[in-house]
Design an enzyme around this catalytic site. Sequence first.
Site, PDB file in Angstrom:
ATOM      1  CG  ASP A  43      -1.931  -1.086   1.239  1.00 57.99           C
ATOM      2  OD1 ASP A  43      -2.259  -1.583   0.149  1.00 57.99           O
ATOM      3  OD2 ASP A  43      -2.408  -1.441   2.337  1.00 57.99           O
ATOM      4  CE1 TYR A 101       3.832  -6.947   3.653  1.00 55.82           C
ATOM      5  CE2 TYR A 101       3.108  -9.234   3.844  1.00 55.82           C
ATOM      6  CZ  TYR A 101       3.213  -8.056   3.117  1.00 55.82           C
ATOM      7  OH  TYR A 101       2.702  -7.999   1.841  1.00 55.82           O
TER       8      TYR A 101
END
Length: 250
Positions: A43, A101
């Site tokens: 994003d 992540y």
Amino acid sequence: YDGTSFAGWASQRDQRTVEDVLRGAILALDPKGVGPRGTSRTDAGVHAESQMAAFDAEVPMPPRGWVLALNRHLPEDVAVREARSVPVGFAPRFASKKKRYRYDLLLDKVRDPLLCNRTWRIGYDMDMERMAREARSIVGTHDFAAFRSAGDERAVTVRTIHSVEITQSTMDARVWSVAVEGSAFLYNMMRILVGTLSDVARGHLPEGTIAKALEAKDRTLAGATAPAQGLTLVRIDLDLPPETGAPWPP
């Protein structure tokens, strides 16, 4: 790439994206180049230490040449760190086996300009042991429907999370990291998980919130969505074709 000045990975009209910037560098060297085809659609504001992408080239050049030449055409906030040859048309998105992540938290009452683009500053008192206990509910195969944004319309929401690690930086005691490794992630799943963990750690939500939300598949039972700037795509493990060449740098 440092995602601060990007509208995310994927190409968007009238927006600066990593995909478009990398495509521009490829076309500057090979006007007939096709791609890039990325693996993970990060994003706006999200960073990456190891995004993976493939493209098809007409210009014959060894991996070392591509690394050095592409970087001459890329801005300072994105770099090609490694290259290798793969078969024409290879789509890394469909070869992904596992992703990792990391979300970085800054526990500080006062803002720090040197860390504002790479961490989420939390001024509340946080019980990190409470966070670690809550995080245990994430590991395993679950339906994570409660931990995705409204923009994710995928029918299958079951994902497998292999590990969750919560650690304090040895270089800066104010910085804590939440590292999550899994087979795949839903849209904003990592940020909602971290937001929920943080809400539990500061006592805004009770322990057991994640387990309850997973069972109910109800987004309203989970916590806030953590902001983008603390999130980094750390690693992607790919099932590479047997014809894949050696990487450069080795």
